[in-house]
Design a protein around this motif. Structure first.
Motif, PDB file in Angstrom:
ATOM      1  N   LYS A  43       0.299  -1.682   0.177  1.00  0.00           N
ATOM      2  CA  LYS A  43       0.090  -0.153  -0.055  1.00  0.00           C
ATOM      3  C   LYS A  43       0.915   1.093  -0.211  1.00  0.00           C
ATOM      4  O   LYS A  43       1.835   0.965   0.745  1.00  0.00           O
ATOM      5  N   GLU A  44       0.187   2.266  -0.258  1.00  0.00           N
ATOM      6  CA  GLU A  44       0.817   3.662  -0.184  1.00  0.00           C
ATOM      7  C   GLU A  44       0.764   4.424   1.151  1.00  0.00           C
ATOM      8  O   GLU A  44       0.554   4.216   1.970  1.00  0.00           O
ATOM      9  N   ARG A  45       2.326   4.856   0.937  1.00  0.00           N
ATOM     10  CA  ARG A  45       2.451   5.901   2.589  1.00  0.00           C
ATOM     11  C   ARG A  45       1.232   6.352   3.061  1.00  0.00           C
ATOM     12  O   ARG A  45       0.655   7.281   2.011  1.00  0.00           O
ATOM     13  N   GLU A  46       1.002   6.527   4.572  1.00  0.00           N
ATOM     14  CA  GLU A  46      -0.484   7.518   4.272  1.00  0.00           C
ATOM     15  C   GLU A  46      -0.150   8.089   5.789  1.00  0.00           C
ATOM     16  O   GLU A  46       0.539   7.721   6.430  1.00  0.00           O
ATOM     17  N   GLY A  47      -0.936   8.839   5.459  1.00  0.00           N
ATOM     18  CA  GLY A  47      -0.601  10.341   6.755  1.00  0.00           C
ATOM     19  C   GLY A  47      -1.437   9.975   7.699  1.00  0.00           C
ATOM     20  O   GLY A  47      -2.628   9.980   7.942  1.00  0.00           O
ATOM     21  N   VAL A  48      -1.383   9.341   8.877  1.00  0.00           N
ATOM     22  CA  VAL A  48      -2.024   9.277   9.799  1.00  0.00           C
ATOM     23  C   VAL A  48      -2.440  10.560  10.886  1.00  0.00           C
ATOM     24  O   VAL A  48      -3.328  10.698  11.307  1.00  0.00           O
ATOM     25  N   SER A  49      -1.271  11.321  11.296  1.00  0.00           N
ATOM     26  CA  SER A  49      -2.016  12.176  12.431  1.00  0.00           C
ATOM     27  C   SER A  49      -0.041  12.793  12.591  1.00  0.00           C
ATOM     28  O   SER A  49       0.479  12.915  11.859  1.00  0.00           O
ATOM     29  N   CYS A  50      -0.831  14.401  11.766  1.00  0.00           N
ATOM     30  CA  CYS A  50       0.013  15.679  11.850  1.00  0.00           C
ATOM     31  C   CYS A  50      -0.486  16.936  12.525  1.00  0.00           C
ATOM     32  O   CYS A  50      -1.307  17.453  13.246  1.00  0.00           O
ATOM     33  N   SER A  51       0.391  17.608  13.013  1.00  0.00           N
ATOM     34  CA  SER A  51       0.416  18.986  13.700  1.00  0.00           C
ATOM     35  C   SER A  51       1.477  19.603  13.782  1.00  0.00           C
ATOM     36  O   SER A  51       2.493  19.748  13.590  1.00  0.00           O
ATOM     37  N   ALA A  52       1.189  20.765  13.304  1.00  0.00           N
ATOM     38  CA  ALA A  52       1.936  22.292  13.570  1.00  0.00           C
ATOM     39  C   ALA A  52       1.687  22.930  13.956  1.00  0.00           C
ATOM     40  O   ALA A  52       0.307  23.603  14.060  1.00  0.00           O
ATOM     41  N   PRO A  53       2.471  24.227  14.317  1.00  0.00           N
ATOM     42  CA  PRO A  53       2.641  25.045  15.604  1.00  0.00           C
ATOM     43  C   PRO A  53       1.898  26.154  14.617  1.00  0.00           C
ATOM     44  O   PRO A  53       1.217  27.042  15.699  1.00  0.00           O
ATOM     45  N   SER A  54       1.596  26.070  13.701  1.00  0.00           N
ATOM     46  CA  SER A  54       0.773  27.458  12.931  1.00  0.00           C
ATOM     47  C   SER A  54      -1.205  27.222  13.180  1.00  0.00           C
ATOM     48  O   SER A  54      -1.940  27.278  13.127  1.00  0.00           O
ATOM     49  N   SER A  55      -0.837  25.882  13.128  1.00  0.00           N
ATOM     50  CA  SER A  55      -3.034  25.024  13.259  1.00  0.00           C
ATOM     51  C   SER A  55      -3.209  25.313  14.219  1.00  0.00           C
ATOM     52  O   SER A  55      -2.322  24.442  15.289  1.00  0.00           O
ATOM     53  N   SER A  56      -4.258  25.097  14.722  1.00  0.00           N
ATOM     54  CA  SER A  56      -5.194  24.929  15.967  1.00  0.00           C
ATOM     55  C   SER A  56      -5.312  24.111  16.463  1.00  0.00           C
ATOM     56  O   SER A  56      -6.123  23.458  17.871  1.00  0.00           O
ATOM     57  N   SER A  57      -5.112  22.926  15.212  1.00  0.00           N
ATOM     58  CA  SER A  57      -6.229  20.904  15.174  1.00  0.00           C
ATOM     59  C   SER A  57      -4.998  20.457  15.157  1.00  0.00           C
ATOM     60  O   SER A  57      -3.991  20.665  14.072  1.00  0.00           O
ATOM     61  N   THR A  58      -5.045  19.054  15.674  1.00  0.00           N
ATOM     62  CA  THR A  58      -4.309  18.623  14.892  1.00  0.00           C
ATOM     63  C   THR A  58      -5.657  17.091  14.217  1.00  0.00           C
ATOM     64  O   THR A  58      -5.903  17.015  14.315  1.00  0.00           O
TER      65      THR A  58
END
Length: 125
Positions: A43-58
């Motif tokens: 299968k292709e690689r999948e993003g599970v969870s990400c967080s960035a300082p400028s974003s208010s949500s995960t």
């Protein structure tokens, strides 16, 4: 030297939990996006969870919402992925990755430039 090291993978039964740890060295994690990705065989690689300082949500991919929680640890430059109620479909190699703080990295899209070596998670009865 920038380095990302994942740990905490293993073999568990369906319904059990695991906590993955990503330890980042060589850089101050506070200004960067951090993400957990996974890749299952064939299968292709999948993003599970990400967080960035400028974003208010995960960000969480739909299949893990309500079961997985990403958090930054009390220990500097440590990020966790708490995985509860694991399912056989969660079986994969899990990677943590580091990227610039952008709208794309905050949703696990493009822009992740640094990757760990991965840790295997196997969910099987």
């Amino acid at each position: 030297q920038l380095e990302l090291v994942e740990s905490g993978g293993g073999l568990v039964q369906p319904g059990e939990s695991l906590r993955l740890t990503c330890t980042v060295s060589g850089i101050n994690l506070g200004t960067f996006a951090i993400g957990w990705f996974r890749q299952a065989p064939g299968k292709e690689r999948e993003g599970v969870s990400c967080s960035a300082p400028s974003s208010s949500s995960t960000y969480y991919t739909d299949s893990v919402k309500g079961r997985f929680t990403m958090s930054r640890g009390n220990v500097k430059n440590t990020v966790y992925l708490q995985m509860n109620n694991l399912k056989p479909g969660d079986t994969a190699v899990y990677y943590c990755a580091l990227g610039s703080d952008t709208p794309m990295t905050s949703i696990c899209s493009v822009g992740y430039d640094y990757w760990g070596q991965g840790t295997q998670v196997t969910v099987s009865s």
